[in-house]
Design a protein around this motif. Structure first.
Motif, PDB file in Angstrom:
ATOM      1  N   TRP A  25      -2.010   3.432  -5.762  1.00  0.00           N
ATOM      2  CA  TRP A  25      -0.753   2.815  -5.348  1.00  0.00           C
ATOM      3  C   TRP A  25       0.457   3.609  -5.831  1.00  0.00           C
ATOM      4  CZ3 TRP A  25       1.838  -0.067  -2.172  1.00  0.00           C
ATOM      5  CH2 TRP A  25       3.090  -0.597  -2.539  1.00  0.00           C
ATOM      6  N   SER A  29       2.777   4.757  -2.816  1.00  0.00           N
ATOM      7  CA  SER A  29       3.957   3.914  -2.600  1.00  0.00           C
ATOM      8  C   SER A  29       5.274   4.680  -2.717  1.00  0.00           C
ATOM      9  CB  SER A  29       3.951   2.732  -3.572  1.00  0.00           C
ATOM     10  OG  SER A  29       4.047   3.200  -4.901  1.00  0.00           O
ATOM     11  N   ARG A  35       5.077   1.737   1.607  1.00  0.00           N
ATOM     12  CA  ARG A  35       5.366   0.620   0.712  1.00  0.00           C
ATOM     13  C   ARG A  35       5.707  -0.650   1.515  1.00  0.00           C
ATOM     14  NH1 ARG A  35       8.473  -2.153  -2.806  1.00  0.00           N
ATOM     15  NH2 ARG A  35       7.879  -1.933  -4.986  1.00  0.00           N
ATOM     16  N   ALA A  36       6.589  -0.478   2.511  1.00  0.00           N
ATOM     17  CA  ALA A  36       7.008  -1.621   3.332  1.00  0.00           C
ATOM     18  C   ALA A  36       5.817  -2.223   4.072  1.00  0.00           C
ATOM     19  CB  ALA A  36       8.089  -1.177   4.315  1.00  0.00           C
ATOM     20  N   VAL A  39       3.751  -4.279   1.617  1.00  0.00           N
ATOM     21  CA  VAL A  39       4.433  -5.534   1.298  1.00  0.00           C
ATOM     22  C   VAL A  39       4.239  -6.529   2.450  1.00  0.00           C
ATOM     23  CG1 VAL A  39       6.698  -6.616   0.947  1.00  0.00           C
ATOM     24  CG2 VAL A  39       6.089  -4.522  -0.311  1.00  0.00           C
ATOM     25  N   ASP A  40       4.369  -6.044   3.683  1.00  0.00           N
ATOM     26  CA  ASP A  40       4.130  -6.897   4.857  1.00  0.00           C
ATOM     27  C   ASP A  40       2.700  -7.431   4.847  1.00  0.00           C
ATOM     28  OD1 ASP A  40       6.569  -6.860   6.081  1.00  0.00           O
ATOM     29  OD2 ASP A  40       5.881  -5.837   7.902  1.00  0.00           O
ATOM     30  N   GLY A  43       2.183  -9.946   2.107  1.00  0.00           N
ATOM     31  CA  GLY A  43       2.919 -11.172   2.449  1.00  0.00           C
ATOM     32  C   GLY A  43       2.161 -11.980   3.494  1.00  0.00           C
ATOM     33  N   LEU A  90       2.158  -9.100  -5.723  1.00  0.00           N
ATOM     34  CA  LEU A  90       3.501  -8.880  -5.162  1.00  0.00           C
ATOM     35  C   LEU A  90       4.523  -8.843  -6.295  1.00  0.00           C
ATOM     36  CD1 LEU A  90       3.270 -11.125  -1.975  1.00  0.00           C
ATOM     37  CD2 LEU A  90       3.885  -8.704  -1.976  1.00  0.00           C
ATOM     38  N   VAL A  95       8.162  -7.381  -5.880  1.00  0.00           N
ATOM     39  CA  VAL A  95       8.586  -8.027  -4.630  1.00  0.00           C
ATOM     40  C   VAL A  95       8.521  -9.546  -4.805  1.00  0.00           C
ATOM     41  CG1 VAL A  95       8.063  -8.294  -2.173  1.00  0.00           C
ATOM     42  CG2 VAL A  95       7.679  -6.096  -3.307  1.00  0.00           C
ATOM     43  N   ALA A 100       8.356 -11.921   0.812  1.00  0.00           N
ATOM     44  CA  ALA A 100       7.292 -11.192   1.512  1.00  0.00           C
ATOM     45  C   ALA A 100       6.563 -12.081   2.520  1.00  0.00           C
ATOM     46  CB  ALA A 100       6.293 -10.629   0.501  1.00  0.00           C
ATOM     47  N   THR A 149      -4.618  -1.205  -3.621  1.00  0.00           N
ATOM     48  CA  THR A 149      -4.395  -2.303  -2.676  1.00  0.00           C
ATOM     49  C   THR A 149      -5.709  -2.666  -1.980  1.00  0.00           C
ATOM     50  OG1 THR A 149      -2.169  -1.441  -2.344  1.00  0.00           O
ATOM     51  CG2 THR A 149      -2.922  -3.107  -0.793  1.00  0.00           C
TER      52      THR A 149
END
Lengths: 248, 248
Positions: A25, A29, A35-36, A39-40, A43, A90, A95, A100, A149
């Motif tokens: 990671w 990241s 990274r985005a 996070v999506d 989430g 998260l 985050v 998220a 992840t």
């Protein structure tokens, strides 16, 4: 980390990891788009677990016996613990879990609203189908994730016991009354249709996630590749339904 | 085992244990009436936890934020784990959990049906009130139990976090809009009334349990003593409501 299980419908999962899939990671990241996307993904997964908790707890009310009720409650509780793991992750990567999860609330809530089971068997088929296709989807995605992840995602996909419990109960019900099979087959088709339509909505709205799904090419969103992934998931679903005694 | 906490309203809890309370399960359970009373108690406690799981999960839907939803889901999951401990204990002493729970299903279900919260705050007050009075009741009873059963009962009464979370949220809501206090005070009174009426129904129906409650005299069911216990529980409730800013 090696894959613990390799689904039939994700041939690339058996290949030796390269690119992001070979990084941890901290390394991966650094790329803001990666990274985005993660996070999506987390989430979506977190809210999916929380929503699954709620629906299983709700379905527990339809249970014909106290033992069945306890079994559903156990699954719900397992989903909640998965939620906790993702939420903590998260937070760990800085985050806000709520932030998220927010983009995915509407899709999950619509799915569950459109597919409220009307009885115990419909609830079981939904738990089984929903769990299986979510699992197929996240395993496809896991192949493209950094090692840290990927470890988390595969851990929370660990069987919560849905499958064998649901399969056993549904099979017994169809054996006892074959007509039930027709009704449940229709129901499973509706579930799959609704799941696909909500997933496509999410993919269309979340650029970073979609880009990752089709192989991490930052500026080429290949809808055809996403389509092929959906086909693989649908195919696996059809096979599972046949094994259950339902024509999909 | 010594009591970890001693509720104000159970004066006898601080006395040195004598009789059954000084024995372990193997010794105490030789008496068939004592055994039956403990099976009743564990059955009632188990179904109470399972029903609490269901209601908290249901109330999670009313949560105004995803963080609040997760908090309720966490409490629900904690109740489920308590249920598992009691169910396993029932199995261990050779009793079918379903069989032990059945006699109490109607009372709990009636209670929950009569007291479905209409919004998030009512749900919180219910979680707090319900948890507190159940806890008071079981702590009174724990004083009369053998050491093994007492250990289990006190362990599952361990705070699941209801109290501080609910108190904080309800206080903030009353501060923001004092009129809310009047409505919630009425609601708390209704909860208490319904809880008492269901408890009295159970006490009247379950002889072994009632006999244990009044001190283990096999042939003297002293309704007055049960009445005094209910008074102590009601008094503690009134104090808690006042602390919360609600006139009980």
């Amino acid at each position: 980390m090696r894959f613990m299980t390799t689904p039939d419908n994700a041939p690339e999962a058996s290949a030796e990891p390269t690119g992001v899939a070979a990084q941890d990671w901290a390394t991966a990241s650094v790329d803001p788009q990666y990274r985005a996307a993660v996070v999506d993904l987390l989430g979506a997964l977190a809210y999916g677990e929380l929503a699954a908790f709620e629906r299983l707890a709700e379905d527990a009310k339809l249970a014909p016996t106290l033992a069945d009720k306890a079994e559903l409650a156990k699954m719900a509780s397992a989903e909640f613990h998965h939620f906790e793991q993702i939420r903590d992750r998260l937070t760990e990567i800085g985050v806000g879990p709520t932030e998220a999860m927010e983009p995915f609330v509407a899709a999950y809530d619509s799915f569950h609203k459109q597919t409220a089971p009307s009885d115990w068997l419909e609830g079981l088929v939904k738990a089984y189908v929903g769990d299986s296709i979510a699992s197929d989807f996240y395993r496809e995605v896991a192949a493209r994730l950094d090692t840290d992840t990927r470890g988390l995602v595969l851990a929370v996909l660990d069987d919560t016991g849905h499958a064998s419990f649901a399969v056993e109960k549904v099979r017994a019900a169809i054996e006892a009354e074959p007509r039930v099979g027709g009704r449940l087959a229709l129901w499973a088709r509706r579930l799959m249709g609704e799941a696909l339509s909500q997933s496509q909505r999410v993919v269309a709205e979340r650029d970073a996630l979609s880009t990752m799904l089709v192989g991490g090419v930052a500026d080429g969103f290949d809808l055809a590749e996403v389509g092929r992934m959906f086909s693989r998931i649908t195919e696996a679903h059809t096979k599972r339904m046949a094994a259950l005694g339902l024509a999909a």
